[in-house]
Motif scaffolding. Structure first.
Motif, PDB file in Angstrom:
ATOM      1  N   PHE A   8      32.892 -24.859   5.946  1.00  0.00           N
ATOM      2  CA  PHE A   8      31.938 -25.114   6.816  1.00  0.00           C
ATOM      3  C   PHE A   8      31.380 -26.603   6.577  1.00  0.00           C
ATOM      4  N   ASP A   9      31.445 -27.294   7.777  1.00  0.00           N
ATOM      5  CA  ASP A   9      30.905 -28.656   7.901  1.00  0.00           C
ATOM      6  C   ASP A   9      29.223 -28.583   7.975  1.00  0.00           C
ATOM      7  N   PRO A  57      26.798 -19.452  21.355  1.00  0.00           N
ATOM      8  CA  PRO A  57      28.376 -19.574  21.146  1.00  0.00           C
ATOM      9  C   PRO A  57      28.641 -20.843  20.500  1.00  0.00           C
ATOM     10  N   GLY A  58      29.605 -20.738  19.561  1.00  0.00           N
ATOM     11  CA  GLY A  58      30.418 -21.728  19.020  1.00  0.00           C
ATOM     12  C   GLY A  58      29.603 -22.668  17.831  1.00  0.00           C
ATOM     13  N   VAL A  59      28.711 -22.189  17.352  1.00  0.00           N
ATOM     14  CA  VAL A  59      27.863 -22.848  16.293  1.00  0.00           C
ATOM     15  C   VAL A  59      28.330 -22.533  14.983  1.00  0.00           C
ATOM     16  N   GLY A  60      29.061 -21.561  14.856  1.00  0.00           N
ATOM     17  CA  GLY A  60      29.623 -21.274  13.539  1.00  0.00           C
ATOM     18  C   GLY A  60      29.192 -19.941  12.993  1.00  0.00           C
ATOM     19  N   LYS A  61      28.691 -18.975  13.809  1.00  0.00           N
ATOM     20  CA  LYS A  61      28.230 -17.826  13.041  1.00  0.00           C
ATOM     21  C   LYS A  61      29.364 -16.945  12.343  1.00  0.00           C
ATOM     22  N   THR A  62      30.417 -16.773  13.386  1.00  0.00           N
ATOM     23  CA  THR A  62      31.467 -15.971  12.883  1.00  0.00           C
ATOM     24  C   THR A  62      32.213 -16.651  11.629  1.00  0.00           C
ATOM     25  N   MET A  63      32.237 -17.895  11.721  1.00  0.00           N
ATOM     26  CA  MET A  63      32.972 -18.694  10.641  1.00  0.00           C
ATOM     27  C   MET A  63      32.069 -18.347   9.391  1.00  0.00           C
ATOM     28  N   TYR A  83      30.383 -26.124  18.238  1.00  0.00           N
ATOM     29  CA  TYR A  83      31.069 -27.133  17.333  1.00  0.00           C
ATOM     30  C   TYR A  83      32.128 -27.759  18.096  1.00  0.00           C
ATOM     31  N   ARG A  84      33.040 -26.761  18.620  1.00  0.00           N
ATOM     32  CA  ARG A  84      34.113 -27.615  19.581  1.00  0.00           C
ATOM     33  C   ARG A  84      33.746 -28.395  20.381  1.00  0.00           C
ATOM     34  N   PHE A 113      38.887 -18.335   7.083  1.00  0.00           N
ATOM     35  CA  PHE A 113      37.640 -19.614   6.700  1.00  0.00           C
ATOM     36  C   PHE A 113      36.958 -19.089   5.329  1.00  0.00           C
TER      37      PHE A 113
HETATM   38  P1  ADP Z   1      30.215 -18.703  16.882  1.00  0.00           P
HETATM   39  O1  ADP Z   1      30.828 -17.507  16.305  1.00  0.00           O
HETATM   40  O2  ADP Z   1      28.924 -18.951  16.535  1.00  0.00           O
HETATM   41  O3  ADP Z   1      30.743 -18.580  18.436  1.00  0.00           O
HETATM   42  P2  ADP Z   1      32.684 -19.729  15.289  1.00  0.00           P
HETATM   43  O4  ADP Z   1      32.281 -19.217  13.983  1.00  0.00           O
HETATM   44  O5  ADP Z   1      33.548 -18.807  16.223  1.00  0.00           O
HETATM   45  O6  ADP Z   1      31.190 -19.783  16.260  1.00  0.00           O
HETATM   46  O7  ADP Z   1      32.769 -21.326  15.538  1.00  0.00           O
HETATM   47  C1  ADP Z   1      33.609 -21.688  16.774  1.00  0.00           C
HETATM   48  C2  ADP Z   1      34.894 -22.562  16.103  1.00  0.00           C
HETATM   49  O8  ADP Z   1      34.242 -24.059  15.759  1.00  0.00           O
HETATM   50  C3  ADP Z   1      35.422 -22.033  15.197  1.00  0.00           C
HETATM   51  O9  ADP Z   1      37.012 -22.560  15.265  1.00  0.00           O
HETATM   52  C4  ADP Z   1      34.864 -22.788  13.906  1.00  0.00           C
HETATM   53  O10 ADP Z   1      35.778 -22.680  12.786  1.00  0.00           O
HETATM   54  C5  ADP Z   1      34.378 -23.926  14.212  1.00  0.00           C
HETATM   55  N1  ADP Z   1      33.068 -24.366  13.610  1.00  0.00           N
HETATM   56  C6  ADP Z   1      31.976 -24.157  14.124  1.00  0.00           C
HETATM   57  N2  ADP Z   1      30.940 -24.745  13.634  1.00  0.00           N
HETATM   58  C7  ADP Z   1      31.608 -25.173  12.396  1.00  0.00           C
HETATM   59  C8  ADP Z   1      31.103 -26.136  11.257  1.00  0.00           C
HETATM   60  N3  ADP Z   1      29.923 -26.147  11.095  1.00  0.00           N
HETATM   61  N4  ADP Z   1      32.023 -26.687  10.435  1.00  0.00           N
HETATM   62  C9  ADP Z   1      33.399 -26.591  10.893  1.00  0.00           C
HETATM   63  N5  ADP Z   1      33.869 -25.676  11.889  1.00  0.00           N
HETATM   64  C10 ADP Z   1      32.967 -25.048  12.391  1.00  0.00           C
END
Ligand code: ADP
Ligand code: MG
Length: 260
Positions: free
Chosen positions: A78-79, A112-118, A242-243, A73
């Motif tokens: 990022f959306d 979890p899942g809000v895009g921190k890692t992304m 996000y998922r 990524f």
């Molecule tokens: P976290 O680290 O917060 O648990 P991730 O960064 O792993 O979340 O995001 C989980 C999934 O959702 C990934 O596949 C990521 O690419 C996607 N995702 C999360 N937020 C967004 C966003 N705002 N735009 C596009 N993809 C997102």
């Protein structure tokens, strides 16, 4: 010297200097230069530009391999519309990498899942493209590596390894409670990078619950937070995964019998 032997000598020079890309491009570029009657300096500039591009590309590939990012990524992927709690301007500012210059840390905090890692990976990618040495690890991996290093007498080397990159990403702090030794390793890594090199850290724990990462050792948690936050940007992300959200949108669309 005949034209042919000049050409052979030129090839030999390029290969001696390990300028493989220029050597490969040479015949085509010579032909073009003759057709377009390029000046000698314009020709030379173009030939060297080919080699410079190849070397830069090689460097970037080496940096990218070393960084071990878990996904490809970029910040642009990022959306932001889907995540209104994230300040687009702030992330844009971070993506200029000025924070690297003064060793500012970045904390992404959220469920979890809000895009921190992304976002962390997106910043790492920008760093690699800018030619900075970058390394990605999860907190659990860091603790495990340090544990092995301690057993094998490589503690100092391993600490240098984590001190060295211009940017260190420590992902998923707080997902798993760290053993005391793991917490100590994390503390030492953060301490030795303090004011020297940026850390981008992601965590699901609000700052108030950081004691949990350290088996409720409030002293260590406090000391580490001091160093992390002293010069830092904190990005708190709220909202649902996000998922899950796109899953729900699909499910709802299916119920209504329409395409999402
Ligand atoms: P976290 O680290 O917060 O648990 P991730 O960064 O792993 O979340 O995001 C989980 C999934 O959702 C990934 O596949 C990521 O690419 C996607 N995702 C999360 N937020 C967004 C966003 N705002 N735009 C596009 N993809 C997102
Ligand atoms: Mg994550």
């Amino acid at each position: 010297m005949s034209a042919n032997s000049t050409y052979q000598a030129l090839r030999a020079h390029l290969s001696f200097l390990r300028m493989g890309a220029a050597a490969e491009a040479l015949p085509g570029m010579l032909e073009e230069a003759t057709k377009a009657t390029l000046s000698p300096s314009a020709f030379l500039e173009r030939l060297l530009a080919v080699e410079v591009a190849a070397v830069e590309e090689r460097r970037r590939a080496t940096l990218a391999r070393f960084a071990s990012l878990p996904s490809p990524f970029t910040v642009a992927d990022f959306d932001f519309d889907a995540q209104p709690s994230v300040d687009r301007k702030l992330i844009g500012e971070l993506a200029t990498l000025r924070f690297i210059e003064d060793a500012t840390n970045v904390l992404f905090i959220g469920p979890p899942g809000v895009g921190k890692t992304m976002l962390a990976v997106g910043l790492a990618r920008a760093c690699i493209d800018a030619g900075y040495r970058t390394y990605y690890t999860t907190a659990a991996d860091l603790a495990a590596k340090c544990h092995r290093a301690a057993l094998e007498g490589r503690w100092a080397t391993t600490m240098r390894f984590y001190a060295n990159p211009r940017l260190l990403i420590i992902d998923e702090v707080g997902y798993l409670p760290l053993p005391a030794e793991g917490a100590a390793a994390l503390f030492q890594v953060i301490s030795q990078r303090y004011l020297k090199g940026s850390v981008v850290l992601t965590t699901n724990l609000g700052i108030a619950s950081w004691g949990k990462v350290f088996g409720d050792d409030v002293m260590v948690a406090g000391a580490m937070l001091d160093r992390l936050l002293h010069r830092s940007v904190v990005v708190t992300i709220e909202g649902e995964s996000y998922r899950m959200r796109s899953h729900r949108a699909r499910a709802e669309a299916a119920r209504k019998g329409v395409r999402p």
